[in-house]
Design a protein around this motif. Structure first.
Motif, PDB file in Angstrom:
ATOM      1  N   TRP A  68     -25.341  86.538 -68.564  1.00 42.95           N
ATOM      2  CA  TRP A  68     -25.030  85.248 -67.969  1.00 42.95           C
ATOM      3  C   TRP A  68     -25.054  85.283 -66.442  1.00 42.95           C
ATOM      4  CZ3 TRP A  68     -22.372  87.520 -71.980  1.00 42.95           C
ATOM      5  CH2 TRP A  68     -22.602  86.948 -73.216  1.00 42.95           C
ATOM      6  N   SER A  69     -25.435  86.398 -65.876  1.00 41.00           N
ATOM      7  CA  SER A  69     -25.452  86.521 -64.415  1.00 41.00           C
ATOM      8  C   SER A  69     -26.536  85.638 -63.815  1.00 41.00           C
ATOM      9  CB  SER A  69     -25.697  87.971 -63.997  1.00 41.00           C
ATOM     10  OG  SER A  69     -24.599  88.767 -64.339  1.00 41.00           O
ATOM     11  N   ASP A  70     -26.220  85.080 -62.676  1.00 40.82           N
ATOM     12  CA  ASP A  70     -27.191  84.304 -61.938  1.00 40.82           C
ATOM     13  C   ASP A  70     -27.725  85.156 -60.790  1.00 40.82           C
ATOM     14  OD1 ASP A  70     -25.055  84.419 -60.212  1.00 40.82           O
ATOM     15  OD2 ASP A  70     -24.730  82.265 -60.123  1.00 40.82           O
ATOM     16  N   HIS A  71     -28.528  84.563 -59.957  1.00 36.49           N
ATOM     17  CA  HIS A  71     -29.030  85.251 -58.765  1.00 36.49           C
ATOM     18  C   HIS A  71     -28.397  84.618 -57.541  1.00 36.49           C
ATOM     19  CE1 HIS A  71     -32.230  86.896 -61.349  1.00 36.49           C
ATOM     20  NE2 HIS A  71     -32.211  87.865 -60.473  1.00 36.49           N
ATOM     21  N   ASP A  72     -27.645  85.410 -56.799  1.00 39.69           N
ATOM     22  CA  ASP A  72     -27.024  84.981 -55.545  1.00 39.69           C
ATOM     23  C   ASP A  72     -27.735  85.708 -54.419  1.00 39.69           C
ATOM     24  OD1 ASP A  72     -25.087  83.619 -57.056  1.00 39.69           O
ATOM     25  OD2 ASP A  72     -23.745  85.332 -57.056  1.00 39.69           O
ATOM     26  N   PHE A  73     -28.206  84.950 -53.427  1.00 40.40           N
ATOM     27  CA  PHE A  73     -28.907  85.615 -52.336  1.00 40.40           C
ATOM     28  C   PHE A  73     -28.845  84.778 -51.071  1.00 40.40           C
ATOM     29  CE2 PHE A  73     -31.989  83.184 -54.771  1.00 40.40           C
ATOM     30  CZ  PHE A  73     -32.777  82.552 -53.829  1.00 40.40           C
ATOM     31  N   LEU A  74     -29.129  85.454 -49.968  1.00 36.22           N
ATOM     32  CA  LEU A  74     -29.221  84.821 -48.654  1.00 36.22           C
ATOM     33  C   LEU A  74     -30.649  84.972 -48.149  1.00 36.22           C
ATOM     34  CD1 LEU A  74     -26.074  86.319 -46.870  1.00 36.22           C
ATOM     35  CD2 LEU A  74     -26.250  84.127 -48.046  1.00 36.22           C
ATOM     36  N   ILE A  75     -31.091  83.980 -47.433  1.00 37.27           N
ATOM     37  CA  ILE A  75     -32.370  84.052 -46.726  1.00 37.27           C
ATOM     38  C   ILE A  75     -32.038  83.950 -45.242  1.00 37.27           C
ATOM     39  CG2 ILE A  75     -34.566  82.895 -46.270  1.00 37.27           C
ATOM     40  CD1 ILE A  75     -34.595  83.837 -49.076  1.00 37.27           C
ATOM     41  N   ILE A  76     -32.581  84.852 -44.458  1.00 32.78           N
ATOM     42  CA  ILE A  76     -32.434  84.797 -43.004  1.00 32.78           C
ATOM     43  C   ILE A  76     -33.822  84.495 -42.454  1.00 32.78           C
ATOM     44  CG2 ILE A  76     -31.670  85.998 -40.923  1.00 32.78           C
ATOM     45  CD1 ILE A  76     -29.482  85.776 -43.107  1.00 32.78           C
ATOM     46  N   ASP A 133     -34.700  76.754 -68.182  1.00 31.65           N
ATOM     47  CA  ASP A 133     -34.258  77.757 -69.154  1.00 31.65           C
ATOM     48  C   ASP A 133     -32.807  78.180 -68.932  1.00 31.65           C
ATOM     49  OD1 ASP A 133     -34.480  79.259 -66.842  1.00 31.65           O
ATOM     50  OD2 ASP A 133     -35.822  80.768 -67.694  1.00 31.65           O
ATOM     51  N   GLY A 134     -32.107  77.519 -68.009  1.00 30.82           N
ATOM     52  CA  GLY A 134     -30.711  77.831 -67.738  1.00 30.82           C
ATOM     53  C   GLY A 134     -30.491  78.847 -66.636  1.00 30.82           C
ATOM     54  N   HIS A 135     -31.560  79.388 -66.073  1.00 36.80           N
ATOM     55  CA  HIS A 135     -31.432  80.362 -64.990  1.00 36.80           C
ATOM     56  C   HIS A 135     -30.919  79.659 -63.735  1.00 36.80           C
ATOM     57  CE1 HIS A 135     -32.435  84.321 -63.275  1.00 36.80           C
ATOM     58  NE2 HIS A 135     -32.497  83.626 -62.150  1.00 36.80           N
ATOM     59  N   LEU A 136     -29.857  80.218 -63.159  1.00 36.82           N
ATOM     60  CA  LEU A 136     -29.218  79.619 -61.996  1.00 36.82           C
ATOM     61  C   LEU A 136     -29.443  80.485 -60.766  1.00 36.82           C
ATOM     62  CD1 LEU A 136     -27.272  77.460 -60.806  1.00 36.82           C
ATOM     63  CD2 LEU A 136     -25.399  79.002 -61.440  1.00 36.82           C
ATOM     64  N   LEU A 137     -29.844  79.852 -59.685  1.00 36.29           N
ATOM     65  CA  LEU A 137     -29.969  80.503 -58.385  1.00 36.29           C
ATOM     66  C   LEU A 137     -28.931  79.882 -57.466  1.00 36.29           C
ATOM     67  CD1 LEU A 137     -33.848  80.225 -57.930  1.00 36.29           C
ATOM     68  CD2 LEU A 137     -32.569  82.130 -58.912  1.00 36.29           C
ATOM     69  N   GLU A 138     -28.176  80.729 -56.779  1.00 35.55           N
ATOM     70  CA  GLU A 138     -27.234  80.265 -55.769  1.00 35.55           C
ATOM     71  C   GLU A 138     -27.593  80.982 -54.483  1.00 35.55           C
ATOM     72  OE1 GLU A 138     -23.039  79.421 -57.401  1.00 35.55           O
ATOM     73  OE2 GLU A 138     -23.733  81.216 -58.471  1.00 35.55           O
ATOM     74  N   PHE A 139     -27.913  80.213 -53.450  1.00 30.86           N
ATOM     75  CA  PHE A 139     -28.373  80.847 -52.229  1.00 30.86           C
ATOM     76  C   PHE A 139     -28.037  79.997 -51.020  1.00 30.86           C
ATOM     77  CE2 PHE A 139     -31.842  78.353 -53.936  1.00 30.86           C
ATOM     78  CZ  PHE A 139     -32.356  77.677 -52.845  1.00 30.86           C
TER      79      PHE A 139
END
Length: 102
Positions: A11-19, A58-64
Motif C-alpha cells: 500500500w506504499s505510495d511514492h513520496d518525492f521532492l523535485i528540485i 490503478d490506485g497508485h498514489l504519488l505525493e510530491f
C-alpha cells in the motif's frame, strides 16, 4: 521512496521532492506530462503551496513537492535518497534530518 529503515508494503505510495531551477516550479506542478503514465492520472490535488497528490487509475498514489534550489529548507523530510543530486542538496537534507540545520 527512500526505503531507508523500512521496506515499503503493497500500500506504499511514492513520496518525492523535485528540485529545479528558480521559476520553473509552477510549470512542473501544472503540467504533469513529465510523470510516468501521465495519461492514467485520474485526480490531482494541490495539497500545499509546493506539493501535490496525484492518483492514477490503478490506485497508485504519488505525493510530491517541487522546489527551486533555494527552497529545500521548506520541506519536511524524514528519510531521503537523492537521485541524482545535481543541486547538491543531499548534505542539507541529511543535516536537517540529524537536527543540525533548521
Amino acid at each position: 521512496m527512500a526505503e531507508l529503515g523500512r521496506t515499503p508494503d503493497a500500500w506504499s505510495d511514492h513520496d518525492f521532492l523535485i528540485i529545479t531551477v528558480a521559476g520553473a516550479q509552477e510549470s512542473f506542478r501544472q503540467d504533469l506530462s513529465w510523470l510516468p503514465d501521465g495519461e492514467r492520472i485520474v485526480l490531482k490535488v494541490r495539497e500545499t503551496a509546493h506539493g501535490l497528490k496525484v492518483l492514477h487509475d490503478d490506485g497508485h498514489l504519488l505525493e510530491f513537492a517541487i522546489f527551486d534550489e533555494a527552497e529545500p529548507h521548506l520541506a519536511r523530510v524524514n528519510d531521503d535518497r537523492v537521485l541524482p543530486d545535481r543541486a547538491h542538496v543531499e548534505a542539507d537534507l541529511q543535516g536537517r534530518q540529524a537536527g543540525r540545520l533548521t
